[in-house]
Design an enzyme around this catalytic site. Structure first.
Site, PDB file in Angstrom:
ATOM      1  N   HIS A  58      22.638   2.281 -25.598  1.00  0.00           N
ATOM      2  CA  HIS A  58      23.837   2.742 -24.887  1.00  0.00           C
ATOM      3  C   HIS A  58      24.978   2.914 -25.898  1.00  0.00           C
ATOM      4  O   HIS A  58      24.988   2.261 -26.951  1.00  0.00           O
ATOM      5  CB  HIS A  58      24.240   1.720 -23.820  1.00  0.00           C
ATOM      6  N   GLU A  60      27.985   1.843 -25.944  1.00  0.00           N
ATOM      7  CA  GLU A  60      28.729   0.616 -26.259  1.00  0.00           C
ATOM      8  C   GLU A  60      27.993  -0.238 -27.292  1.00  0.00           C
ATOM      9  O   GLU A  60      28.612  -0.782 -28.212  1.00  0.00           O
ATOM     10  CB  GLU A  60      28.935  -0.236 -24.999  1.00  0.00           C
ATOM     11  N   CYS A  88      27.544  -1.473 -18.209  1.00  0.00           N
ATOM     12  CA  CYS A  88      26.506  -2.133 -17.405  1.00  0.00           C
ATOM     13  C   CYS A  88      26.428  -3.613 -17.805  1.00  0.00           C
ATOM     14  O   CYS A  88      27.156  -4.075 -18.686  1.00  0.00           O
ATOM     15  CB  CYS A  88      25.159  -1.442 -17.627  1.00  0.00           C
ATOM     16  N   CYS A  91      25.638  -4.103 -21.571  1.00  0.00           N
ATOM     17  CA  CYS A  91      26.755  -3.820 -22.481  1.00  0.00           C
ATOM     18  C   CYS A  91      27.894  -4.816 -22.306  1.00  0.00           C
ATOM     19  O   CYS A  91      28.530  -5.213 -23.289  1.00  0.00           O
ATOM     20  CB  CYS A  91      27.228  -2.392 -22.273  1.00  0.00           C
TER      21      CYS A  91
END
Lengths: 155, 155
Positions: A58, A60, A88, A91
């Site tokens: 992801h 992040e 999420c 993260c």
């Protein structure tokens, strides 16, 4: 944008959105992030889960890893993360460990975002802001999933 | 260990514990993991947050990334993760995205483990088992933090 304050939250969210557009063009779920210390962007990243065949890639996570490598520090209390979508659980868990100073996100993610569990998912020292350029961030995601649905209905 | 079932949960947890010991020897918080598909270990990893200067370098994240790279699949519904400590929010969030078949952990982590938020943090298709070799997994962590405290009191 004021000349007196050229680097405001909208400026950095635009940079995160530019990253999200790179993800869109690469057929990845369009989420982008930038990591900022003292008005300097020290890491940029976009979602690369397809390219890297890795659910952990992801925006992040990639931005955190990159920033820590650059600064030589696991902890980022002076940093602000700008990300186009509410992080999420994975993260926000990573952001907790990083003790990041501030998290700013654009669009909300009611299904998988961390806010449904409350902000104590993040570190007690981390501040949160959201809704910055929410419409633009959200529109890019909506457009992506509509494109995907159309492709599915054709094949 | 029965000859009829040489590969039981204790066998794989011992392998995860061997990884945790590598972390201990490297002065990292001693957590280890192995990822197993059809009784074959396809990834081994231990916590490397210090070595990599990266809070995301938990054993589980490294094992997931490695296994997905090896199998060429982001999703791991056929896999079981054996990990010596209850996964944190970051790692359980990653396990959610991977749709992993099963998670088996040794020691509980009441402070940072995901179970305090309930098992819905993981994917609905993921089954969970815990307490396998709990004492050994826990003892290694206790020993590590005692060593750390002693070092601090000397300096």
């Amino acid at each position: 944008m004021s000349l007196l304050q050229p680097f405001n939250e909208e400026y950095f969210m635009k940079q995160a959105l530019a990253e999200a557009k790179k993800a869109y063009d690469a057929d990845e779920v369009p989420v982008g992030a930038v990591l900022v210390v003292k008005n300097q962007i020290i890491a940029r990243a976009h979602n690369q889960t397809e390219l890297l065949t890795d659910v952990t890639a992801h925006a992040e996570i990639l931005a955190l890893s990159s920033a820590s490598s650059y600064l030589g520090s696991k902890y980022l209390p002076e940093a602000t993360l700008y990300v186009t979508l509410e992080p999420c659980m994975m993260c926000s868990g990573a952001l907790y460990w990083s003790q990041i100073g501030k998290v700013v996100f654009g669009a909300a993610d009611e299904k998988r975002g961390f806010m449904r569990y409350g902000k104590e998912i993040l570190h007690p020292k981390t501040t949160i802001a959201y809704g910055i350029m929410e419409e633009e961030c959200s529109a890019l995601l909506t457009s992506f999933f509509e494109k995907k649905r159309k492709m599915k209905s054709i094949t």
